[in-house]
Design an enzyme around this catalytic site. Structure first.
Site, PDB file in Angstrom:
ATOM      1  N   GLY A  60       0.905  -1.137  -0.069  1.00 20.06           N
ATOM      2  CA  GLY A  60      -0.072  -0.054   0.146  1.00 20.06           C
ATOM      3  C   GLY A  60       0.916   1.302   0.183  1.00 20.06           C
ATOM      4  N   SER A  61       0.359   2.206  -0.342  1.00 21.22           N
ATOM      5  CA  SER A  61       0.959   3.630  -0.502  1.00 21.22           C
ATOM      6  C   SER A  61       0.664   4.199   0.984  1.00 21.22           C
ATOM      7  CB  SER A  61       0.382   4.639  -1.409  1.00 21.22           C
ATOM      8  OG  SER A  61       0.697   3.942  -2.801  1.00 21.22           O
ATOM      9  N   HIS A  63       3.238   4.618   3.058  1.00 22.03           N
ATOM     10  CA  HIS A  63       4.044   4.155   3.715  1.00 22.03           C
ATOM     11  C   HIS A  63       5.594   4.490   3.520  1.00 22.03           C
ATOM     12  CE1 HIS A  63       1.517   1.152   5.657  1.00 22.03           C
ATOM     13  NE2 HIS A  63       1.067   0.804   4.320  1.00 22.03           N
ATOM     14  N   HIS A 224      -0.618   0.456   9.288  1.00 23.58           N
ATOM     15  CA  HIS A 224      -2.062   0.868   8.290  1.00 23.58           C
ATOM     16  C   HIS A 224      -2.831   1.433   9.125  1.00 23.58           C
ATOM     17  CE1 HIS A 224      -0.179  -2.776   6.326  1.00 23.58           C
ATOM     18  NE2 HIS A 224      -0.493  -2.248   5.128  1.00 23.58           N
ATOM     19  N   ASP A 408       9.409  30.471  24.164  1.00 24.17           N
ATOM     20  CA  ASP A 408      10.147  30.348  25.440  1.00 24.17           C
ATOM     21  C   ASP A 408      11.092  31.499  25.824  1.00 24.17           C
ATOM     22  OD1 ASP A 408      11.914  30.973  23.204  1.00 24.17           O
ATOM     23  OD2 ASP A 408      13.175  29.193  23.422  1.00 24.17           O
ATOM     24  N   THR A 500      12.272  45.744  19.750  1.00 19.06           N
ATOM     25  CA  THR A 500      13.218  44.774  20.387  1.00 19.06           C
ATOM     26  C   THR A 500      13.456  45.272  21.719  1.00 19.06           C
ATOM     27  OG1 THR A 500      15.467  45.604  19.640  1.00 19.06           O
ATOM     28  CG2 THR A 500      14.198  44.397  18.063  1.00 19.06           C
ATOM     29  N   MET A 501      14.262  44.558  22.668  1.00 18.44           N
ATOM     30  CA  MET A 501      14.802  44.776  23.857  1.00 18.44           C
ATOM     31  C   MET A 501      15.289  46.311  23.891  1.00 18.44           C
ATOM     32  SD  MET A 501      18.032  42.517  24.206  1.00 18.44           S
ATOM     33  CE  MET A 501      18.320  43.431  25.927  1.00 18.44           C
ATOM     34  N   GLY A 562      11.004  40.666  24.831  1.00 21.89           N
ATOM     35  CA  GLY A 562      12.317  40.994  25.120  1.00 21.89           C
ATOM     36  C   GLY A 562      12.452  42.498  26.011  1.00 21.89           C
TER      37      GLY A 562
END
Length: 581
Positions: A60-61, A63, A224, A408, A500-501, A562
């Site tokens: 089968g496709s 995979h 599958h 983060d 920016t900071m 920041g």
């Protein structure tokens, strides 16, 4: 029956054309392969009879790269594709056998997974080919530990790829059909595979095939889209690898001193980061068991569309045949999907640092003016207050960063704050130049990322500025402040006004510079107000530098994380100083 679950997004043209579009893409990327579109067969380009044994497979496709990605010299001569997770029809398999036998008069070996549809369709094609006088042998691979107790044996998961490589290498070396077939029966007894999935896949145009809770994983999931044999609580990589290898080793009856190769099969949606961690944990586990890992192959072998999970497939290199099989695995191949090469061969004694190379970069001298005992207490208190505020601001800064970054900033800043607090618990603060240098080192090693680089550069420049001063004065602090901003602009590319900071840092600097001749308390209050205003104004500014400049304006509806971080620590420093005036 209709489902209320949303359809999973996929970049396809139509559900009906996705298999054929996929095959056209393969030969577009690798034009030395040939697509036979009516039969969904991909082969190597051949003009004359090689006299060798042809090796073919398919299924089968969905995979990918299995199986067409392993077509190339030294592996498969051809592959036949079915629909998504569906066995190819007998006629297409027969076409592949007939075409390849035309150019490989040594016979054809047909490798297939142990699934009912493949056994029936490939089996009928083999029988038809034999009736027409073609020398052909089918090889059914079923190495899955999770389904090994079934009446027909385990499912074929990803170990077929091992067989492709072994058969292809033997064919290139000129072995005959009988000898190659005998090898596959010996190897099949030495293979075992088991895996887990963390999330289900979805067929094109469909929702996910099943659901897995956030804290669970499926043990023994199939390729599958089948769920596993048991739901289990999520674990660490080490725990999951240990769980799988415990069962694989028991299945193969491996003992200390045995030699193996391991294959880590990405089921489609597992990051390379995770795959590398898993690989390292496999090695560590086998070392503890005193089982020698000769080779490790990691990558997409037989995937399950976008399923998040992996399989571990182990080949036991027996005393009788292990060296021969290893030589076949190391033999060259042009197949684009095979993940190994010259760098896969070698001893696993390759981890260690050269501890001497950075020693010459260590700062040894005490430089610059010193602080009195009273000044040291204030300096330490300022740094402690700033660090504590940064630690407490993790959630706020992460939220502000999530629109234009990876969310983060708060985590990174918190690491810095915690490391500064640790430094203050034991480090001297007599010389500002040395303290600023140590803070720059902390930013580099503990903070990390872009923020760590910016803070490290700025603090380092401030340290160097202070090293040339004769006394600790407001003018000296201003010079260090200016040097810090100049370094950030030079290497970071940002200027005040670029969201920016620096917006907060520069606004506070200007306020302190312009008010340094007046009452110190008033100068500090003006500086604190300017830092706050500078941070707030970033919400309406266009990002011209940093990660925020890479995203659309509609994601930038709040302050720059920041700039807010700068305002937080500057205001904490000033608040502490005001309490001591």
């Amino acid at each position: 029956m209709s489902s209320n679950k949303p359809v999973t997004k996929k970049l396809i043209n139509t559900v009906e054309s996705c298999v054929d579009d996929n095959l056209r893409g393969i030969v577009t990327a690798f034009p030395q392969l040939r697509l036979h579109p009516k039969h969904r067969v991909i082969t190597v380009r051949t003009k004359t009879d090689t006299g060798r044994v042809a090796v073919i497979s398919g299924g089968g496709s969905g995979h990918e790269p299995f199986a067409a990605g392993f077509v190339g010299a030294g592996m498969l001569d051809g592959a036949v594709a079915g629909g998504i997770f569906a066995s190819p029809p007998t006629g297409n398999v027969l076409y592949a056998i007939s075409h390849l036998h035309k150019y490989n008069s040594g016979g054809v070996i047909v490798i297939l997974g142990n699934y009912t549809g493949d056994r029936l369709n490939f089996g009928k094609a083999v029988e038809k080919a034999r009736i027409n006088g073609i020398k052909v042998e089918p090889v059914i691979i079923g190495e899955d530990v999770a389904s090994s107790n079934n009446k027909t044996g385990g499912r074929g998961i990803c170990a077929e790829v091992y067989i492709y490589k072994l058969c292809g290498a033997m064919s290139v070396k000129g072995y005959d059909l009988t000898t190659i077939y005998k090898m596959t029966t010996d190897v099949s007894k030495c293979l075992a595979t088991l895996g887990v999935c963390l999330s289900a896949c979805s067929l094109p145009g469909q929702p996910p095939l099943f659901e897995i809770a956030q804290d669970e994983m499926e043990l023994g999931a199939g390729v599958h889209g089948e769920a596993g044999i048991a739901k289990m609580k999520m674990g660490t990589s080490k725990e999951v690898v240990g769980l799988l290898l415990d069962k694989i080793i028991a299945h193969l009856r491996l003992v200390a001193g045995d030699r193996v190769t391991a294959m880590v099969n990405n089921l489609g949606g597992t990051s390379i980061l995770e795959m590398n961690i898993i690989s390292a944990d496999i090695k560590e586990y086998l070392d503890r068991k005193q089982i020698k890992l000769e080779r490790l192959y990691s990558g997409h072998m037989k995937s399950s569309l976008e399923m998040h999970g992996f399989n571990i497939s182990v080949l036991h290199l027996t005393k009788e045949n292990g060296d021969f099989w290893l030589g076949l695995l190391d033999a060259p191949t042009t197949a684009p999907g095979w993940p190994a090469g010259e760098f896969s061969v070698g001893h696993h004694d390759n981890i260690g640092d050269d501890e001497n190379v950075l020693q010459s970069f260590t700062r040894k001298a005490t430089v610059g003016p010193s602080l009195s005992k009273q000044q040291q207490d204030i300096f330490r208190g300022c740094l402690k207050s700033a660090a504590e505020e940064l630690v407490q601001s993790e959630v706020l800064l992460n939220r502000l960063d999530s629109g234009c970054g990876d969310g983060d900033c708060g985590i990174t800043i918190k690491k810095f704050g915690q490391a500064v607090l640790e430094y203050l618990s034991r480090g001297a603060v007599e010389y500002p130049s040395n303290v600023l240098w140590q803070l720059s080192e902390i930013a580099e090693t503990d903070m990390g990322g872009t923020s760590g680089g910016i803070y490290s550069l700025g603090l380092s420049a401030a340290s160097q500025s202070f090293a040339s001063e004769r006394a600790v004065t407001p003018a000296a602090w201003l010079a260090a402040w200016e040097s810090s901003m100049a370094a950030i602009t030079k290497y970071g590319g940002a200027e005040p006004g670029d969201r920016t900071m620096l917006d907060s840092l520069h606004a506070a600097y200007e306020a302190f510079r312009q008010n340094q001749g007046v009452d110190l308390k008033q100068a500090l209050l003006k500086t604190s107000e300017a830092a706050e205003k500078g941070a707030k104004e970033t919400a309406s500014r266009i990002a011209r530098a940093g990660r925020a400049s890479y995203v659309a304006k509609e994601y930038l509806q709040d302050e720059d994380a920041g700039a807010r971080a700068v305002a937080i620590w500057l205001k904490a420093v000033i608040k502490y100083m005001l309490s001591k005036i």
